[in-house]
Design a protein around this motif. Structure first.
Motif, PDB file in Angstrom:
ATOM      1  N   ASP A   1       6.738   5.041 -18.174  1.00 14.97           N
ATOM      2  CA  ASP A   1       7.706   4.620 -17.160  1.00 14.97           C
ATOM      3  C   ASP A   1       8.611   5.904 -17.059  1.00 14.97           C
ATOM      4  O   ASP A   1       8.978   6.259 -16.078  1.00 14.97           O
TER       5      ASP A   1
ATOM      6  N   SER B   1      -0.999  10.724  -5.779  1.00 16.81           N
ATOM      7  CA  SER B   1      -1.110   9.262  -6.274  1.00 16.81           C
ATOM      8  C   SER B   1      -1.536   9.366  -7.470  1.00 16.81           C
ATOM      9  O   SER B   1      -1.843  10.514  -8.358  1.00 16.81           O
TER      10      SER B   1
ATOM     11  N   SER C   1      -3.557   7.500 -10.781  1.00 15.16           N
ATOM     12  CA  SER C   1      -4.845   6.357 -10.896  1.00 15.16           C
ATOM     13  C   SER C   1      -4.089   5.194 -11.595  1.00 15.16           C
ATOM     14  O   SER C   1      -3.360   5.299 -12.619  1.00 15.16           O
ATOM     15  N   TYR C   2      -4.855   3.831 -11.207  1.00 15.84           N
ATOM     16  CA  TYR C   2      -4.493   2.620 -12.013  1.00 15.84           C
ATOM     17  C   TYR C   2      -3.035   2.209 -11.790  1.00 15.84           C
ATOM     18  O   TYR C   2      -2.307   3.021 -11.856  1.00 15.84           O
ATOM     19  N   GLU C   3      -2.870   0.761 -11.764  1.00 10.96           N
ATOM     20  CA  GLU C   3      -1.745   0.357 -11.868  1.00 10.96           C
ATOM     21  C   GLU C   3      -0.992   0.581 -12.817  1.00 10.96           C
ATOM     22  O   GLU C   3       0.265   0.657 -13.114  1.00 10.96           O
ATOM     23  N   LYS C   4      -1.821   0.664 -13.892  1.00  9.52           N
ATOM     24  CA  LYS C   4      -1.067   0.910 -15.280  1.00  9.52           C
ATOM     25  C   LYS C   4      -1.647   2.438 -15.759  1.00  9.52           C
ATOM     26  O   LYS C   4      -2.743   2.394 -16.173  1.00  9.52           O
ATOM     27  N   PRO C   5      -0.769   3.461 -15.151  1.00 10.39           N
ATOM     28  CA  PRO C   5      -1.208   4.786 -15.313  1.00 10.39           C
ATOM     29  C   PRO C   5      -1.590   5.194 -16.844  1.00 10.39           C
ATOM     30  O   PRO C   5      -1.037   4.661 -17.661  1.00 10.39           O
TER      31      PRO C   5
ATOM     32  N   GLN D   1     -12.645  -3.246  -7.482  1.00  8.18           N
ATOM     33  CA  GLN D   1     -11.372  -2.922  -7.924  1.00  8.18           C
ATOM     34  C   GLN D   1     -11.093  -3.525  -9.450  1.00  8.18           C
ATOM     35  O   GLN D   1     -10.734  -3.122 -10.382  1.00  8.18           O
ATOM     36  N   LYS D   2     -11.656  -4.895  -9.509  1.00  2.75           N
ATOM     37  CA  LYS D   2     -11.565  -5.447 -10.531  1.00  2.75           C
ATOM     38  C   LYS D   2     -12.576  -4.655 -11.980  1.00  2.75           C
ATOM     39  O   LYS D   2     -12.226  -4.939 -13.027  1.00  2.75           O
TER      40      LYS D   2
ATOM     41  N   ASN E   1     -10.937  -1.819 -13.029  1.00  5.02           N
ATOM     42  CA  ASN E   1      -9.683  -2.209 -14.041  1.00  5.02           C
ATOM     43  C   ASN E   1     -10.344  -2.736 -15.228  1.00  5.02           C
ATOM     44  O   ASN E   1      -9.883  -2.236 -16.314  1.00  5.02           O
TER      45      ASN E   1
END
Ligand code: PMP
Length: 757
Positions: free
Chosen positions: A337, A352, A354-358, A700-701, A704
């Motif tokens: 964070d 950008s 990558s990933y919602e959770k970098p 995407q799933k 991830n």
């Protein structure tokens, strides 16, 4: 037979022992005999031929230590038995010596299974021994400098040349390099004392889950205390599913008896690797000298396996596990964070993550990347580190050239010519001129400039193509000008429909005819640029005949043909070194980037004599960094490694294996629409159960899910529904199996969800 008779006779004469059985045991450097006597005694007889004065002294020191240890713990250590004439190192003749040691009973660690209780007992035993040895420090420290004393591990580095397999040699090279760069200077602050220095599994005895003795003090030395563990641990880590857990148990138990310091724990991972490297280097050397001695390579396969496995372990995780075993806090990196917020303040959000959770990366080796949480990711995505992340040959080439000379092409230096010539040798003869730049974008920009200088006119591109981030790069990249934030096609650009045979209704001949008819209408064509397999388009292989026919029309209109090999070049496609070779065409210009420098910022434009000379109009072309000696050295190392490690062949084998397996999966699942690619550049198009509608969510799933299971992969294509992979070319079949397994699991889970929704 005669010799054994002599042994029996001498043992009687010199020690007063009546031998009932004598058995030869081969050792690494000496020959030993197990002796049983009629009196019920058991001994180990060690023979020495022509040994030096210094070695005699060492053996005497060893005898001294053994005697001391034996007095304290008679059951744990062997005792040198004096002869009738009270000698414990006996001259049988002038050049032939004997030493007789009491024999300790027990099962070797190497021949028993390792329960946690036994591993703890091993840790405690070692710590107790080291505590005893600390008190014996009054004996001279200048014991012999053996290659096995880990503080001198770099002495074995030169023996790497005897490792014949380059894929294995890169492992030792990597660890030696890591040691020199990251560890060596930290050792100064570590404790030193007398240590056994060879607690391998054939020197440690056990009974009923307890270590009961230790033999062979011949490698004893005054070294860093932590080396005791670094040497002992590999042998109990061999063949274990989770070697870190094994190390943790031993280290934790050791620490209870003899507390370790945090800085000792923090270098243990690398020191374990060094022990393995010393071992495989020495066995490679001795095998060449002495091909018949099987003992030399006794643990070699295990050592190689463990070295491979260590690469897949994040060193941070190992460090933190050891710290935890000893009650220290884990090493923490900055939180994601904090990093992300700071980055957002400092940099544009157009960049950008990558990933919602970098993922916060802290290191990488070959096909693995290490994050700040201690996880290790299998990299099935990054094509830039072509020969593997941090490849030691590439690192060494860059470091040593950087320390010698880094300058620019306005001076003469040999490596520029040598590298240019080696790279051009990879091309058809007509492509014989090269410009060096620093990125794929600089290369595409220059390629278009070359074309426009030669002939003003329109630039023909493919829908969804991507060629770079400069203004010109974006103008020729439909992926950008037709994409989010794009301002549409520039009037000087002609866009041909993406020849996506999976998605479009037309047949291949219709598709080619369509492209040709668009071009026929144009009078003024300067150039056509395309990737032979479209990366950003979603791993689209241009159909057979497409490039040939389009090239013909473009050339008939006076234009030139540019092949963008930035993503797929350098053997990735497996069948050929360059993608255009699969299409039986020879471009006029080829642009190179990404893998050319394995991560070092490089790019190049290769072209024909004709294209090159039309650019020579008086204006200087100069790139401050393009073609600098450091880049040339790195580029040359990349070419070497591709050849030495046969990476193009590996790309073909592993890539075909993956695509065959995915096609089997496709037969079972209506959600896989297409599997395509070449070598280690493949894509899998996810669709709805109608077999064609893009299934972006599922792609995407899966992406991830793989991230959660520590595998890096990506998605692309106009609908972002194509799972895309382009890993370092050292990706193995085992890596492929892991990747396939996780894809299968994710697909199954998500299929169930889709079916139920
Ligand atoms: N061409 C292609 C096909 C690419 O994929 C890229 C980068 N993604 C480029 C050119 C531009 O290269 P760079 O990012 O090094 O400028």
């Amino acid at each position: 037979m005669k010799k054994e008779l002599n042994h029996v006779q001498f043992l009687k004469e010199l020690y007063g022992l009546t031998v009932s059985e004598i058995k030869r045991i081969d050792g690494y450097e000496s020959t030993n005999y197990k002796i049983s006597t009629s009196e019920g005694g058991k001994y180990l007889l060690k023979e020495y031929y022509n040994i030096s004065r210094q070695e005699v002294e060492l053996i005497q020191q060893e005898n001294y230590v053994l005697n001391k240890l034996f007095i304290q713990h008679p059951r744990l250590y062997s005792r040198p038995k004096p002869s009738l004439s009270k000698e414990i190192f006996l001259s049988v003749s002038q050049s032939y010596h004997w030493r007789l040691l009491s024999y300790i009973e027990g099962t070797f660690l190497g021949e028993t299974s390792h329960s946690n209780i036994l591993l703890s007992s091993f840790g405690k035993f070692l710590a107790n021994l080291d505590k005893e040895l600390l008190f014996l420090e009054s004996i001279p420290h200048q014991l012999r400098q053996t290659p096995w004393d880990l503080q001198h591990c770099l002495d074995s580095e030169s023996l790497q040349i005897h490792i014949s397999n380059p894929r294995k040699r890169k492992l030792t090279k990597y660890f030696f390099q890591q040691y020199r760069i990251n560890i060596q200077s930290r050792l100064k602050s570590l404790r030193k004392q007398l240590i056994h220095s060879d607690a391998n599994d054939w020197n440690v005895l056990s009974e009923n889950d307890e270590v009961t003795g230790m033999i062979d003090f011949g490698d004893m030395c005054y070294s860093h205390l932590i080396n005791e563990l670094a040497i002992a641990l590999p042998y109990v880590m061999f063949g274990k599913k989770n070697p870190t857990d094994v190390a943790k148990t031993v280290v934790g138990a050791y620490h209870q008896v003899l507390p370790l310091e945090i800085q000792e724990l923090d270098v243990l991972y690398e020191l374990i690797a060094m022990r393995l490297c010393v071992s495989v280097c020495n066995s490679a050397y001795h095998q060449k000298q002495n091909p018949d001695n099987e003992y030399i390579s006794v643990s070699e396969n295990d050592a190689w396996e463990l070295l491979e496995k260590l690469i897949s372990v994040n060193p941070l995780d190992f460090k933190n596990e050891m710290r935890q075993a000893c009650g220290f806090d884990k090493e923490r990196k900055a939180s994601n964070d904090i990093l992300l917020n700071r980055r957002r303040k400092l940099m544009s959000s157009s960049m950008s993550v990558s990933y919602e959770k970098p993922i916060q990366m802290t290191g990488a080796a070959f096909q693995y990347m290490y994050d700040a949480e201690g996880d290790s990711f299998l990299d099935a995505y990054n094509n830039i580190p072509l020969v593997g992340h941090c490849h030691p040959k590439v690192v060494e080439a860059g470091m040593s050239q950087m320390a010698r000379l880094n300058t620019n092409t306005r001076y003469l230096y040999e490596i520029l010519n040598r590298y240019s010539s080696r790279l051009l040798d990879k091309f058809p003869r007509s492509l014989n001129k090269i410009f060096h730049v620093n990125s794929g974008s600089a290369a595409s920009d220059l390629a278009v400039r070359l074309a426009l200088t030669r002939k003003k006119g329109k630039i023909v591109v493919l829908e969804q193509g991507y060629h770079g981030n400069t203004r010109m790069g974006v103008d020729i990249s439909s992926y950008k000008f037709d994409g989010k934030g794009g301002t549409g096609q520039h009037p000087n650009i002609i866009t041909l429909p993406m020849p996506d045979v999976f998605r479009i209704a037309e047949s291949i001949p219709e598709l080619i005819a369509q492209a040709k008819s668009i071009l026929e209408e144009e009078e003024n064509i300067s150039a056509f640029i395309a990737e032979p397999i479209m990366g950003c388009g979603g791993q689209i292989i241009l159909p057979e005949g497409y490039l040939k026919e389009v090239y013909d029309v473009v050339r008939s209109k006076g234009g030139i043909c540019i092949a963008d090999e930035v993503q797929i070049g350098f053997g990735r496609v497996g069948t050929h070194f360059w993608g255009f070779e699969q299409h039986d065409v020879i471009p006029d210009v080829v642009i190179l980037g990404k893998p050319i420098g394995n991560g070092h910022p490089m790019g190049a434009v290769v072209c024909t004599e004709d294209v090159c000379s039309s650019f020579e109009n008086g204006m200087e072309f100069f790139s401050s960094f393009g073609g600098n000696p450091v880049s040339c050295a790195i580029g040359e190392a990349v070419l070497d490694v591709i050849e030495e490690e046969q990476l193009q062949e590996n790309a073909l084998q592993v890539g075909n294996y993956i695509m065959d397996e995915l096609r089997c999966m496709m037969r079972e699942s209506s959600y896989i629409g297409d599997v395509r690619g070449s070598g280690l550049f493949w894509g899998m198009e996810m669709v709805m159960d109608d077999g064609i509608t893009p299934n972006t969510l599922l792609a995407q799933k899966i992406k991830n899910d793989l991230r959660e299971n520590h595998i890096l992969i990506s998605t692309d294509g106009p609908f972002d529904n194509v799972i895309k992979s382009k890993p370092p070319l050292c990706f193995t079949k085992d890596n492929a199996d892991r990747l396939l397994e996780e894809i299968k699991k994710s697909l199954k889970r998500n299929e169930e969800l889709q079916n139920n929704s």
